[in-house]
Design a protein around this motif. Sequence first.
Motif, PDB file in Angstrom:
ATOM      1  N   LEU A 172     -50.552  14.245  24.855  1.00 44.62           N
ATOM      2  CA  LEU A 172     -49.671  15.037  24.004  1.00 44.62           C
ATOM      3  C   LEU A 172     -49.889  16.540  24.192  1.00 44.62           C
ATOM      4  N   GLY A 173     -50.976  16.903  24.874  1.00 46.32           N
ATOM      5  CA  GLY A 173     -51.268  18.313  25.105  1.00 46.32           C
ATOM      6  C   GLY A 173     -51.827  19.017  23.884  1.00 46.32           C
ATOM      7  N   VAL A 174     -52.576  18.280  23.051  1.00 43.25           N
ATOM      8  CA  VAL A 174     -53.179  18.867  21.855  1.00 43.25           C
ATOM      9  C   VAL A 174     -54.681  18.590  21.858  1.00 43.25           C
ATOM     10  N   ASP A 175     -55.412  19.290  20.995  1.00 46.52           N
ATOM     11  CA  ASP A 175     -56.861  19.125  20.868  1.00 46.52           C
ATOM     12  C   ASP A 175     -57.150  17.930  19.967  1.00 46.52           C
ATOM     13  N   ALA A 176     -57.836  16.937  20.496  1.00 49.36           N
ATOM     14  CA  ALA A 176     -58.113  15.707  19.757  1.00 49.36           C
ATOM     15  C   ALA A 176     -58.927  15.955  18.494  1.00 49.36           C
ATOM     16  N   SER A 177     -59.790  16.950  18.488  1.00 49.67           N
ATOM     17  CA  SER A 177     -60.628  17.199  17.322  1.00 49.67           C
ATOM     18  C   SER A 177     -59.855  17.806  16.157  1.00 49.67           C
ATOM     19  N   THR A 195     -56.035  13.633  13.374  1.00 48.09           N
ATOM     20  CA  THR A 195     -56.432  12.234  13.209  1.00 48.09           C
ATOM     21  C   THR A 195     -55.570  11.386  14.139  1.00 48.09           C
ATOM     22  N   GLY A 196     -55.950  10.139  14.311  1.00 45.38           N
ATOM     23  CA  GLY A 196     -55.158   9.237  15.132  1.00 45.38           C
ATOM     24  C   GLY A 196     -53.747   9.064  14.583  1.00 45.38           C
ATOM     25  N   ALA A 197     -53.632   9.001  13.262  1.00 44.99           N
ATOM     26  CA  ALA A 197     -52.316   8.865  12.632  1.00 44.99           C
ATOM     27  C   ALA A 197     -51.454  10.096  12.893  1.00 44.99           C
ATOM     28  N   GLU A 198     -52.063  11.277  12.857  1.00 51.26           N
ATOM     29  CA  GLU A 198     -51.313  12.495  13.128  1.00 51.26           C
ATOM     30  C   GLU A 198     -50.849  12.547  14.585  1.00 51.26           C
ATOM     31  N   LEU A 199     -51.700  12.080  15.497  1.00 48.31           N
ATOM     32  CA  LEU A 199     -51.292  12.020  16.901  1.00 48.31           C
ATOM     33  C   LEU A 199     -50.100  11.082  17.073  1.00 48.31           C
ATOM     34  N   GLN A 200     -50.115   9.963  16.364  1.00 50.92           N
ATOM     35  CA  GLN A 200     -48.991   9.018  16.433  1.00 50.92           C
ATOM     36  C   GLN A 200     -47.732   9.657  15.850  1.00 50.92           C
ATOM     37  N   GLN A 201     -47.871  10.432  14.775  1.00 49.26           N
ATOM     38  CA  GLN A 201     -46.717  11.110  14.190  1.00 49.26           C
ATOM     39  C   GLN A 201     -46.133  12.137  15.152  1.00 49.26           C
ATOM     40  N   LEU A 225     -46.341  11.980  18.445  1.00 45.67           N
ATOM     41  CA  LEU A 225     -45.674  11.202  19.487  1.00 45.67           C
ATOM     42  C   LEU A 225     -44.307  10.710  19.018  1.00 45.67           C
ATOM     43  N   ASN A 226     -44.243  10.175  17.812  1.00 49.78           N
ATOM     44  CA  ASN A 226     -42.968   9.687  17.279  1.00 49.78           C
ATOM     45  C   ASN A 226     -41.955  10.818  17.136  1.00 49.78           C
ATOM     46  N   ALA A 227     -42.403  11.978  16.669  1.00 49.71           N
ATOM     47  CA  ALA A 227     -41.498  13.117  16.512  1.00 49.71           C
ATOM     48  C   ALA A 227     -40.953  13.564  17.869  1.00 49.71           C
ATOM     49  N   ARG A 228     -41.820  13.591  18.871  1.00 50.54           N
ATOM     50  CA  ARG A 228     -41.362  13.981  20.210  1.00 50.54           C
ATOM     51  C   ARG A 228     -40.376  12.948  20.763  1.00 50.54           C
ATOM     52  N   ARG A 229     -40.683  11.681  20.555  1.00 48.66           N
ATOM     53  CA  ARG A 229     -39.804  10.619  21.048  1.00 48.66           C
ATOM     54  C   ARG A 229     -38.429  10.728  20.405  1.00 48.66           C
ATOM     55  N   ASP A 230     -38.400  11.104  19.126  1.00 46.23           N
ATOM     56  CA  ASP A 230     -37.139  11.229  18.398  1.00 46.23           C
ATOM     57  C   ASP A 230     -36.484  12.596  18.598  1.00 46.23           C
ATOM     58  N   GLY A 231     -37.176  13.523  19.265  1.00 45.35           N
ATOM     59  CA  GLY A 231     -36.637  14.865  19.457  1.00 45.35           C
ATOM     60  C   GLY A 231     -36.632  15.679  18.178  1.00 45.35           C
ATOM     61  N   ALA A 256     -40.389  17.886  12.541  1.00 42.93           N
ATOM     62  CA  ALA A 256     -41.446  16.950  12.152  1.00 42.93           C
ATOM     63  C   ALA A 256     -42.714  17.200  12.954  1.00 42.93           C
ATOM     64  N   GLU A 257     -42.555  17.490  14.243  1.00 48.31           N
ATOM     65  CA  GLU A 257     -43.725  17.778  15.074  1.00 48.31           C
ATOM     66  C   GLU A 257     -44.431  19.040  14.580  1.00 48.31           C
ATOM     67  N   ALA A 258     -43.672  20.082  14.288  1.00 51.42           N
ATOM     68  CA  ALA A 258     -44.259  21.331  13.799  1.00 51.42           C
ATOM     69  C   ALA A 258     -44.950  21.123  12.453  1.00 51.42           C
ATOM     70  N   PHE A 259     -44.399  20.262  11.630  1.00 51.73           N
ATOM     71  CA  PHE A 259     -44.972  19.951  10.318  1.00 51.73           C
ATOM     72  C   PHE A 259     -46.381  19.390  10.476  1.00 51.73           C
ATOM     73  N   VAL A 260     -46.551  18.460  11.407  1.00 55.15           N
ATOM     74  CA  VAL A 260     -47.859  17.837  11.624  1.00 55.15           C
ATOM     75  C   VAL A 260     -48.793  18.796  12.360  1.00 55.15           C
ATOM     76  N   ARG A 261     -48.293  19.479  13.385  1.00 53.99           N
ATOM     77  CA  ARG A 261     -49.151  20.356  14.181  1.00 53.99           C
ATOM     78  C   ARG A 261     -49.673  21.534  13.371  1.00 53.99           C
ATOM     79  N   SER A 262     -48.926  21.961  12.349  1.00 57.01           N
ATOM     80  CA  SER A 262     -49.381  23.075  11.503  1.00 57.01           C
ATOM     81  C   SER A 262     -50.315  22.607  10.391  1.00 57.01           C
ATOM     82  N   HIS A 263     -50.530  21.296  10.305  1.00 62.06           N
ATOM     83  CA  HIS A 263     -51.366  20.662   9.283  1.00 62.06           C
ATOM     84  C   HIS A 263     -50.789  20.813   7.874  1.00 62.06           C
ATOM     85  N   THR A 264     -49.512  21.122   7.787  1.00 57.03           N
ATOM     86  CA  THR A 264     -48.852  21.197   6.484  1.00 57.03           C
ATOM     87  C   THR A 264     -48.864  19.833   5.811  1.00 57.03           C
TER      88      THR A 264
END
Length: 145
Positions: A94-99, A102-108, A110-116, A120-128
């Motif tokens: 995904l091109g992000v830092d694993a640390s 969480t695994g659930a956030e990584l899945q979110q 991935l799902n956001a990217r798959r759906d375009g 939603a991706e920015a929401f998770v990546r910003s930790h909001t």
Amino acid sequence: METEMKRNVTLSAIALVFSAGLASAAEINPGVAQLAAQLGVSASEYTVVELNQLAAAKRDGDQSTVDFLLSHFNRAAEGAASVNPGKAQFAAQLGVDASQYTGAELQQILNARRDGDLQAEAFVRSHTNRQTYDIAPQPARGRDA
């Protein structure tokens, strides 16, 4: 036409699983068993969430996610600080830092990217998604009571 029929059957099975209510991990209802059978896995080895993620990954032809779920790497100790090889590989894809996720956030992500869904991706990546909200504050004693 055949893929649409499979999708409808899968969606029907998912609806059956959710309409049956929340079951304990030891309990396997007919909807879970049917969904697992359609996916070619044992119902006793996967949660409803994992089965749904597996169905979506198979539908989308996402073999890396299918392999990830079948390997049970997603069940490793969760938390932003815990990084195992599977989580590290998933985050690297995904091109992000694993640390940082969480695994659930990584899945979110991935799902956001798959759906375009960039929002939603920015929401998770910003930790909001980690913020808590006081939706229904309780009145204080005295004047507000």
